[in-house]
Design a protein around this motif. Structure first.
Motif, mmCIF file in Angstrom:
data_model
loop_
_atom_site.group_PDB
_atom_site.id
_atom_site.type_symbol
_atom_site.label_atom_id
_atom_site.label_comp_id
_atom_site.label_asym_id
_atom_site.label_seq_id
_atom_site.Cartn_x
_atom_site.Cartn_y
_atom_site.Cartn_z
ATOM 1 N N GLY A 179 3.078 7.265 -15.789
ATOM 2 C CA GLY A 179 1.932 7.216 -16.687
ATOM 3 C C GLY A 179 0.601 7.188 -15.985
ATOM 4 N N ILE A 180 0.559 7.022 -14.651
ATOM 5 C CA ILE A 180 -0.702 6.944 -13.907
ATOM 6 C C ILE A 180 -0.784 8.040 -12.860
ATOM 7 C CG2 ILE A 180 -2.071 5.524 -12.324
ATOM 8 C CD1 ILE A 180 -1.138 3.077 -13.783
ATOM 9 N N GLY A 181 0.323 8.285 -12.172
ATOM 10 C CA GLY A 181 0.336 9.282 -11.107
ATOM 11 C C GLY A 181 0.444 8.610 -9.750
ATOM 12 N N ALA A 182 0.198 9.351 -8.695
ATOM 13 C CA ALA A 182 0.315 8.850 -7.322
ATOM 14 C C ALA A 182 -0.766 7.837 -7.026
ATOM 15 C CB ALA A 182 0.261 10.010 -6.343
ATOM 16 N N ASN A 183 -0.341 6.716 -6.490
ATOM 17 C CA ASN A 183 -1.290 5.650 -6.156
ATOM 18 C C ASN A 183 -0.556 4.615 -5.303
ATOM 19 O OD1 ASN A 183 -3.496 3.855 -6.116
ATOM 20 N ND2 ASN A 183 -4.037 4.390 -8.232
ATOM 21 N N LYS A 184 -1.321 3.623 -4.832
ATOM 22 C CA LYS A 184 -0.684 2.513 -4.125
ATOM 23 C C LYS A 184 0.191 1.731 -5.109
ATOM 24 C CE LYS A 184 -4.399 1.945 -0.756
ATOM 25 N NZ LYS A 184 -5.401 1.013 -0.168
ATOM 26 N N ASN B 86 -6.609 9.577 -1.948
ATOM 27 C CA ASN B 86 -7.736 9.284 -2.827
ATOM 28 C C ASN B 86 -7.863 7.785 -3.069
ATOM 29 O OD1 ASN B 86 -8.313 12.017 -3.072
ATOM 30 N ND2 ASN B 86 -7.012 12.251 -4.895
ATOM 31 N N ALA B 87 -6.739 7.019 -2.877
ATOM 32 C CA ALA B 87 -6.758 5.567 -3.066
ATOM 33 C C ALA B 87 -7.124 4.851 -1.782
ATOM 34 C CB ALA B 87 -5.402 5.091 -3.560
ATOM 35 N N GLY B 88 -7.443 5.594 -0.740
ATOM 36 C CA GLY B 88 -7.786 4.992 0.542
ATOM 37 C C GLY B 88 -6.610 5.056 1.500
ATOM 38 N N SER B 89 -6.664 4.271 2.563
ATOM 39 C CA SER B 89 -5.595 4.253 3.549
ATOM 40 C C SER B 89 -4.326 3.708 2.912
ATOM 41 C CB SER B 89 -6.001 3.390 4.749
ATOM 42 O OG SER B 89 -4.957 3.320 5.688
ATOM 43 N N SER B 90 -3.257 4.492 2.987
ATOM 44 C CA SER B 90 -2.004 4.128 2.325
ATOM 45 C C SER B 90 -0.850 4.225 3.311
ATOM 46 C CB SER B 90 -1.753 5.054 1.122
ATOM 47 O OG SER B 90 -2.841 5.046 0.225
ATOM 48 N N VAL B 91 0.312 3.778 2.856
ATOM 49 C CA VAL B 91 1.540 3.837 3.662
ATOM 50 C C VAL B 91 2.430 4.915 3.061
ATOM 51 C CG1 VAL B 91 3.593 2.607 4.417
ATOM 52 C CG2 VAL B 91 1.400 1.409 4.300
ATOM 53 N N LEU B 92 2.765 5.916 3.877
ATOM 54 C CA LEU B 92 3.600 7.018 3.410
ATOM 55 C C LEU B 92 5.027 6.803 3.904
ATOM 56 C CD1 LEU B 92 3.634 9.791 1.980
ATOM 57 C CD2 LEU B 92 3.268 10.842 4.255
ATOM 58 N N TRP B 93 5.961 6.794 2.979
ATOM 59 C CA TRP B 93 7.357 6.598 3.345
ATOM 60 C C TRP B 93 7.920 7.835 4.047
ATOM 61 C CZ3 TRP B 93 9.852 4.339 -1.798
ATOM 62 C CH2 TRP B 93 9.310 3.058 -2.042
ATOM 63 N N ASP B 94 8.942 7.572 4.866
ATOM 64 C CA ASP B 94 9.768 8.651 5.410
ATOM 65 C C ASP B 94 10.799 8.973 4.333
ATOM 66 O OD1 ASP B 94 11.814 10.142 6.699
ATOM 67 O OD2 ASP B 94 11.206 9.336 8.643
ATOM 68 N N ASP C 139 0.823 -1.210 0.000
ATOM 69 C CA ASP C 139 0.000 0.000 0.000
ATOM 70 C C ASP C 139 0.858 1.262 0.000
ATOM 71 O OD1 ASP C 139 -2.311 -1.484 -0.038
ATOM 72 O OD2 ASP C 139 -2.604 -1.420 2.135
ATOM 73 N N SER C 140 2.141 1.114 -0.294
ATOM 74 C CA SER C 140 3.019 2.288 -0.338
ATOM 75 C C SER C 140 2.501 3.286 -1.365
ATOM 76 C CB SER C 140 4.441 1.869 -0.690
ATOM 77 O OG SER C 140 4.966 1.019 0.301
ATOM 78 N N TYR C 141 2.433 4.538 -0.929
ATOM 79 C CA TYR C 141 1.898 5.592 -1.804
ATOM 80 C C TYR C 141 3.069 6.203 -2.576
ATOM 81 C CZ TYR C 141 -1.311 9.322 -3.181
ATOM 82 O OH TYR C 141 -2.137 10.191 -3.900
ATOM 83 N N VAL C 142 3.147 5.893 -3.873
ATOM 84 C CA VAL C 142 4.261 6.336 -4.711
ATOM 85 C C VAL C 142 3.714 6.854 -6.042
ATOM 86 C CG1 VAL C 142 5.872 4.679 -3.672
ATOM 87 C CG2 VAL C 142 4.571 4.034 -5.715
#
Length: 448
Positions: free
Chosen positions: A243-248, A419-427, A236-239
């Motif tokens: 071609g798609i943009g930010a997402n899991k 927008n993709a729901g609960s995600s994991v944000l990296w440090d 679920d890393s948010y990256v």
């Protein structure tokens, strides 16, 4: 029948030394038959002793008592009368020729005979020859066994390699990162259910969703020198996905398959991926079943209502639905996706340890069975060579033995709302430091 004068006990004894006439000086080896000129031929000589021409030598045949050999005393001589005489053993040419052809017929101690040295042209002693032949036979048998073992191992390895499917995992992005220190391999576990029947999906509690998504993502780094590092990337890393943009990050696999997932990982980590390996739900369960299950020791009981998983604390062997749901479970884990990636690393290390035991690796038919079961469950990138696959296996074995490091990408927020729901944000700062250390070969500064 050959005649042996030296063995005839009826042969007359030789004349004693010192007797007069032409018989003086006769030796025992002289023939007992005298010519007519010696005066011994004729009836008057044999008629009795003491006649004309008698010189004191009695050459008449004397009868001996039965059961013993003749002695000097039987002929009226002292026992030591002929002590200084030397008897010469003679062999007839015909017998000698026949005996020499067979060393066992030669007298003991003679060249080529039993107990004697080998003469010119003679064969060596039979005992030594038998030992030499036995040694050669033993060496020949050992050589055949070694060749058979090597051949069977080649057969097993070739069968494993041919059982693995291939997929194009090379990204087309022209801005790929440059190669750094060591090698990097992407290990992916998907939630594909394509190879499972409806009954198997029910038994494994996998659901019936179509398609496939990246359920497990790990980065295996093999340095040029030192121990390997296994990095878990939460699914679920948010990256940013090219071609798609930010997402899991698992959306990259769902949208563009292995090629887009590799491209996404390269852009997010700035590490060039050198090889790709993938395994689905069904393949995972089959591999675990082939090795007879994986032994895991749980510090606390594990329960998950969604997957109906209920495991007590303590050491136990997991296989089938229990093994699959143990590595997939996240709702029953208070740490969510972060707790799941840790279980996945632990289980994968334990599975690799089970597969790399000497009883599996060194036994050709066992290696063939386990290897082909694993190979048929895996998919490799088309540009991933056999040597790179061996390197991956060796790296995972080192980690399973505790010789490597297992870490998770540093996280700033495990429940980051997007927008993709609960995600994991990296440090971002710590993650960049981790990937820079892998790229340059420097020691890691983050805690496992």
């Amino acid at each position: 029948m050959p005649h042996h004068p030296e063995d005839d006990w009826t042969r007359p004894m030789p004349r004693p030394r010192g007797s007069g006439g032409r018989s003086a000086g006769r030796r025992p080896e002289d023939s007992w038959q005298d010519g007519p000129e010696d005066g011994y031929e004729g009836s008057e000589h044999h008629a009795g002793l003491g006649g004309p021409g008698y010189d004191g030598f009695d050459d008449r045949t004397r009868e001996l008592p039965a059961g013993r050999r003749a002695t000097a005393a039987d002929y009226g001589y002292a026992e030591d009368e002929f002590a200084d005489e030397q008897w010469v053993e003679r062999e007839y040419a015909g017998e000698l020729a026949g005996r020499d052809r067979h060393p066992e017929h030669r007298p003991p101690g003679r060249p080529g005979g039993p107990g004697g040295p080998a003469g010119p042209g003679g064969r060596p002693p039979r005992r030594r020859t038998r030992k030499r032949y036995a040694l050669r036979r033993t060496l020949a048998i050992l050589l055949l066994l070694v060749l058979a073992y090597v051949g069977s191992m080649i057969w097993a390895v070739a069968s494993i390699w041919n059982s693995i499917e291939r997929v194009d995992a090379a990204p087309t992005n022209s801005a790929r990162p440059a190669a750094g220190s060591g090698s990097n391999f992407l290990l992916v576990g998907t939630d594909s259910r394509e190879d499972l029947t409806r009954a198997e999906r029910n038994d494994l509690v996998t659901g019936h969703a179509e398609g496939s998504r990246a359920d497990t993502i790990m980065l295996l780094h093999l340095p040029d020198s030192g121990t390997p590092t296994l990095v878990s990337i939460p699914r679920d890393s948010y990256v940013d996905i090219p071609g798609i943009g930010a997402n899991k990050i698992n959306a990259a696999y769902a949208s563009g398959g292995p090629k887009l997932l590799v491209d996404t990982v390269e852009q997010a980590t700035d590490l060039r991926i050198d090889g790709y390996l993938e395994i689905g739900f069904g393949g995972f369960v089959h591999v675990v079943s082939t090795v007879g299950g994986v032994r895991m020791c749980l510090d606390e009981p594990v329960q998950d209502d969604k997957t109906r998983l209920d495991l007590p604390a303590g050491c136990q062997v997991l296989e089938g639905a229990e093994a699959l749901n143990y590595v997939r479970m996240r709702y029953g884990d208070p740490r969510g996706d972060l707790g799941r990636v840790e279980r996945q690393r632990e289980f994968l290390a334990a599975l690799t340890h089970e597969m790399a035991t000497p009883s599996t690796v060194l036994v050709p038919w066992r290696l063939h069975d386990v290897g082909t079961a694993t190979g048929s469950a895996m998919t490799l990138g088309e540009d991933t060579s056999m040597w790179e696959t061996v390197q991956m296996a060796r790296g995972m074995r080192s980690i399973s033995n505790g010789d490597g490091q297992s870490v998770t990408v540093p996280v700033a927020d495990a429940n980051y709302q997007t927008n993709a729901g609960s995600s994991v944000l990296w440090d971002e700062a710590k993650a960049a430091e981790l990937f820079e250390a892998l790229r340059t070969g420097d020691p890691l500064s983050i805690e496992p």
